[in-house]
Design a protein around this motif. Structure first.
Motif, mmCIF file in Angstrom:
data_model
loop_
_atom_site.group_PDB
_atom_site.id
_atom_site.type_symbol
_atom_site.label_atom_id
_atom_site.label_comp_id
_atom_site.label_asym_id
_atom_site.label_seq_id
_atom_site.Cartn_x
_atom_site.Cartn_y
_atom_site.Cartn_z
ATOM 1 N N LEU A 188 10.408 32.959 -2.662
ATOM 2 C CA LEU A 188 11.180 31.948 -3.380
ATOM 3 C C LEU A 188 10.863 30.596 -2.766
ATOM 4 C CD1 LEU A 188 13.489 31.175 -5.398
ATOM 5 C CD2 LEU A 188 15.061 31.415 -3.462
ATOM 6 N N ILE A 189 10.565 29.603 -3.617
ATOM 7 C CA ILE A 189 10.383 28.246 -3.122
ATOM 8 C C ILE A 189 11.749 27.732 -2.686
ATOM 9 C CG2 ILE A 189 9.756 25.888 -3.726
ATOM 10 C CD1 ILE A 189 7.380 27.721 -3.404
ATOM 11 N N ARG A 190 11.907 27.514 -1.379
ATOM 12 C CA ARG A 190 13.213 27.172 -0.815
ATOM 13 C C ARG A 190 13.363 25.685 -0.538
ATOM 14 N NH1 ARG A 190 16.042 31.621 0.062
ATOM 15 N NH2 ARG A 190 14.875 33.563 -0.055
ATOM 16 N N ASP A 191 12.263 24.936 -0.654
ATOM 17 C CA ASP A 191 12.341 23.489 -0.435
ATOM 18 C C ASP A 191 13.093 23.170 0.847
ATOM 19 O OD1 ASP A 191 10.883 22.693 -2.719
ATOM 20 O OD2 ASP A 191 12.629 23.011 -3.986
ATOM 21 N N TYR A 192 12.575 23.672 1.958
ATOM 22 C CA TYR A 192 13.201 23.443 3.255
ATOM 23 C C TYR A 192 13.370 21.960 3.571
ATOM 24 C CZ TYR A 192 12.456 28.405 4.405
ATOM 25 O OH TYR A 192 12.494 29.775 4.427
ATOM 26 N N VAL A 193 12.594 21.126 2.890
ATOM 27 C CA VAL A 193 12.675 19.684 3.139
ATOM 28 C C VAL A 193 14.074 19.143 2.863
ATOM 29 C CG1 VAL A 193 11.980 18.977 0.805
ATOM 30 C CG2 VAL A 193 11.386 17.530 2.777
ATOM 31 N N ARG A 194 14.894 19.883 2.143
ATOM 32 C CA ARG A 194 16.263 19.442 1.870
ATOM 33 C C ARG A 194 17.054 19.232 3.155
ATOM 34 N NH1 ARG A 194 19.436 23.106 -0.126
ATOM 35 N NH2 ARG A 194 18.103 24.857 0.428
ATOM 36 N N GLN A 195 16.697 19.979 4.208
ATOM 37 C CA GLN A 195 17.443 19.884 5.470
ATOM 38 C C GLN A 195 16.791 18.929 6.483
ATOM 39 O OE1 GLN A 195 17.093 23.223 4.056
ATOM 40 N NE2 GLN A 195 19.150 22.892 3.241
ATOM 41 N N LEU A 196 15.713 18.269 6.071
ATOM 42 C CA LEU A 196 15.010 17.366 6.989
ATOM 43 C C LEU A 196 15.546 15.949 6.833
ATOM 44 C CD1 LEU A 196 11.243 17.353 7.788
ATOM 45 C CD2 LEU A 196 12.361 15.207 7.194
ATOM 46 N N GLU A 197 15.747 15.257 7.955
ATOM 47 C CA GLU A 197 16.244 13.882 7.905
ATOM 48 C C GLU A 197 15.680 13.073 9.073
ATOM 49 O OE1 GLU A 197 20.498 13.897 10.076
ATOM 50 O OE2 GLU A 197 20.470 15.167 8.256
ATOM 51 N N GLY A 198 15.688 11.742 8.911
ATOM 52 C CA GLY A 198 15.317 10.826 9.987
ATOM 53 C C GLY A 198 13.861 10.878 10.399
ATOM 54 N N LEU A 199 12.936 11.148 9.456
ATOM 55 C CA LEU A 199 11.528 11.279 9.795
ATOM 56 C C LEU A 199 10.910 9.940 10.195
ATOM 57 C CD1 LEU A 199 8.964 13.141 9.762
ATOM 58 C CD2 LEU A 199 8.609 12.348 7.418
ATOM 59 N N GLU A 200 10.181 9.924 11.315
ATOM 60 C CA GLU A 200 9.439 8.743 11.733
ATOM 61 C C GLU A 200 8.274 9.177 12.609
ATOM 62 O OE1 GLU A 200 12.256 6.340 13.824
ATOM 63 O OE2 GLU A 200 12.080 7.495 15.684
ATOM 64 N N VAL A 201 7.267 8.324 12.675
ATOM 65 C CA VAL A 201 6.078 8.579 13.491
ATOM 66 C C VAL A 201 5.994 7.498 14.552
ATOM 67 C CG1 VAL A 201 3.568 8.810 13.506
ATOM 68 C CG2 VAL A 201 4.889 9.679 11.556
ATOM 69 N N VAL A 202 5.758 7.905 15.794
ATOM 70 C CA VAL A 202 5.658 6.959 16.897
ATOM 71 C C VAL A 202 4.277 7.073 17.535
ATOM 72 C CG1 VAL A 202 6.616 6.217 19.103
ATOM 73 C CG2 VAL A 202 8.137 7.117 17.322
ATOM 74 N N GLN A 203 3.607 5.921 17.694
ATOM 75 C CA GLN A 203 2.304 5.887 18.357
ATOM 76 C C GLN A 203 2.212 4.629 19.210
ATOM 77 O OE1 GLN A 203 -1.374 5.092 16.118
ATOM 78 N NE2 GLN A 203 -2.274 6.935 17.059
ATOM 79 N N ALA A 204 1.887 4.812 20.456
ATOM 80 C CA ALA A 204 1.736 3.690 21.391
ATOM 81 C C ALA A 204 2.983 2.803 21.401
ATOM 82 C CB ALA A 204 0.493 2.878 21.029
ATOM 83 N N GLY A 205 4.162 3.451 21.325
ATOM 84 C CA GLY A 205 5.407 2.703 21.378
ATOM 85 C C GLY A 205 5.816 2.070 20.075
ATOM 86 N N ARG A 206 5.019 2.176 19.033
ATOM 87 C CA ARG A 206 5.345 1.598 17.728
ATOM 88 C C ARG A 206 5.896 2.665 16.795
ATOM 89 N NH1 ARG A 206 0.327 -1.256 15.200
ATOM 90 N NH2 ARG A 206 1.916 -1.628 13.593
ATOM 91 N N VAL A 207 6.962 2.332 16.062
ATOM 92 C CA VAL A 207 7.535 3.238 15.071
ATOM 93 C C VAL A 207 6.865 2.965 13.735
ATOM 94 C CG1 VAL A 207 9.615 3.958 13.852
ATOM 95 C CG2 VAL A 207 9.737 3.370 16.276
#
Length: 579
Positions: A47-66
């Motif tokens: 079943l496609i459960r779309d787990y992304v529904r429970q994901l929040e606050g996504l960000e990428v950090v590199q060399a101190g930069r968001v």
């Protein structure tokens, strides 16, 4: 590759009251275009459960930069990186759903299905991944992965990471062995008497070991397919289910179920089902699942074999291990046959279609599902019984086919297609080359009675004491409502639909199912019944033409008039012995 360069998934569970899991995914990029995705489903649960529904606050950090990635799909992102410095992807997962295929975290324990947690980095699927956990004081982790020197675990690739269930908490752990292979049993939750299952039941782990050994014998091997194994049991109020993994399984079982006379037996059958999956499904796998496509549904015509065969033998395996009686086993087999024969959808949906439509039907069942579909678990188990008894007419048996497929395809991890399965069965009984495709494609019942007669058994019907109306009722605070309306039944012909509220029958007010039974008991013939009901806030009336009492259950019995040799054939069949 040095561990510092491996993708590393760090999970923070130190605030269980928040039901949030803090996630940090660190890795060393080799190119500046970063792409990643969260799986939409987990293997074993179609079943496609779309787990992304429970994901929040996504960000990428590199060399101190968001940095903010761009969403390019419902659960896919990409980002042009400024450079090739190490990257950390941060996010949180809301863990509030307690099933064997989702995530749950509270003050008592935590459980993570990592398909709902771990992002897949493009280009890194076949790289080793590290797993690190931060836990509340006094908790420990139960993880079926090799431990590393730094206090974490290492998965040989992303698929192995996703295949890893994570249970954490202050639980006891019980060790046992199966053919010299180390096993662990971990229970979250207590029995009704407040104890831990293996501690409360001194024979439990010994019986589990015998069931596991019976699985090995069925597959014709000396030891389990995995070189270590973890069993996690969630013992909750009234759950039921399991999910298989390569080196582990997670079970959910209700403590009220366990307290029933057949509760222990049914739990052993659940253990047998999931344990056997380390061969059938995990390593002996449908070609459509080799490899897994985590972002989309894949049509799998052979789920009748993956789940149906397993559902059939899971009842026989404990008995073949010396646990339980013939009477109990016939009761369990008869119960499944009764459910099958009382499901109208078996005459609408073929067994192959049931597997192909799993993603949109079986796991999305509603009040109308019994009318238009049949579970590939249930009908697959019935077909497995027929195939086993058919093969025994030819001096073979289902275990022979399973062993052949394991040695030819499963050991090498080569996926099978339906043609491979048909060929394996036809090699033992040539007429199955035509019979098996017909049974898979058609909606007619296989000749159950003939095959059961081979082993001295018969099905007996039990009719309802009341006239047949073709509906199932449910008592709710607002009144007595229709929970189900059987296709082509008196209720459907009279125009009733699911959700209608019954108010009165033949002038008598209805409040609960017992009221209906009392009125029907006074009907000596079968005249039209005057029904007052409500739909969408409007009161309506209809005439209902009942039919004579219908079969409400089937029972599997030993036929006292069975021919010579039937008893011996039955004994060998139930014990999974082959000629």
């Amino acid at each position: 590759m040095p561990t510092s360069f491996l993708p590393s998934l760090s999970l923070d569970l130190r605030a269980p009251e928040s039901q949030l899991v803090g996630v940090r995914l660190r890795y060393q990029p080799s190119r500046q275009l970063l792409r990643f995705a969260l799986p939409a489903w987990t293997p074993g649960s179609y079943l496609i459960r779309d787990y992304v529904r429970q994901l929040e606050g996504l960000e990428v950090v590199q060399a101190g930069r968001v940095l903010q990635p761009r969403r390019v799909g419902t659960s896919r992102w990409e980002l042009a990186l400024p450079g090739l410095e190490p990257v950390e992807i941060r996010y949180r997962i809301l863990a509030t759903e307690l099933t064997v295929r989702t995530c749950h975290l509270d003050g008592d324990h935590g459980f993570l299905a990592l398909a709902a947690v771990a992002l897949e980095l493009e280009g890194e699927r076949w790289s080793a991944h590290r797993l690190c956990l931060q836990l509340p004081p006094g908790w420990q982790a139960f993880v079926p992965l090799p431990a590393d020197p730094d206090g974490g675990w290492t998965a040989r690739h992303f698929d192995a990471l996703v295949d890893t269930p994570v249970e954490v908490g202050p639980h006891p752990c019980h060790a046992f062995a199966v053919a010299g292979v180390p096993h662990r049993w971990v229970t979250w939750g207590r029995t009704l008497s407040g104890g831990d299952l293996p501690q409360e039941d001194p024979r439990w782990l010994a019986d589990v070991e015998q069931v596991c050994l019976a699985c090995c014998r069925l597959m014709g091997v000396d030891r389990p397919a995995a070189d270590h194994y973890l069993v996690v049991l969630h013992l909750n109020a009234d759950g039921y289910g399991g999910l298989e993994h390569d080196t582990s399984t997670v079970l959910q079982y209700g403590r009220r179920r366990l307290a029933r006379p057949d509760g222990r037996r049914k739990l052993l059958q659940l253990v047998a089902h999931e344990y056997l999956h380390q061969w059938n499904v995990r390593r002996l796998r449908p070609a459509e699942l080799t490899p897994y496509a985590y972002g989309q549904a894949v049509v799998i015509p052979t789920l009748w074999f993956a789940e149906g065969i397993t559902s059939y033998v899971d009842q026989l395996l404990p008995f073949s291990a010396g646990l339980g009686s013939v009477e109990e086993l016939l009761e369990d087999l008869g119960s499944d046959l009764s459910r099958y024969l009382l499901t109208p959808g078996r005459a609408v949906q073929s067994l192959r279609q049931s597997g192909e439509e799993a993603w949109v039907k079986l796991y999305r069942a509603d009040a109308h599902s019994p009318n238009n579909q049949i579970s590939y678990y249930l009908k697959g188990a019935v077909l497995a019984l027929v195939l086993d008894l058919h093969l025994r007419r030819h001096g073979s048996g289902l275990p022979v086919v399973l062993r052949c497929l394991w040695h030819r395809l499963g050991r090498a991890g080569r996926g099978y297609r339906e043609a491979d399965l048909i060929a394996a069965f036809a090699a033992e009984a040539g007429d199955l080359a035509s019979l098996l495709p017909a049974w898979l494609e058609g909606v007619e019942d296989p000749p159950l009675a003939d095959y059961l007669a081979d082993v001295g058994l018969m099905l007996e019907s039990r009719r309802s004491p009341s006239l047949w109306l073709g509906w199932q009722l449910q008592s709710r605070p607002e009144g007595l409502t229709l929970q189900r309306v059987v296709r082509d039944s008196p209720a459907q012909r009279a125009g009733f639909t699911v959700g209608d509220e019954l108010l009165a029958l033949n002038g008598w007010r209805l409040h609960q199912p017992e009221d209906l039974k009392a009125v029907l008991a006074g009907c000596v013939a079968a005249p039209p019944l005057r029904v007052l009901y409500a739909r969408d806030g409007q009161v309506r009336s209809a005439e209902l033409e009942p039919e004579p009492p219908a079969v409400e259950a089937w029972t599997l019995r030993i036929d006292p008039a069975a021919g010579e040799g039937a008893e011996d054939r039955r004994r060998r069949w139930l014990a999974l012995e082959c000629p």
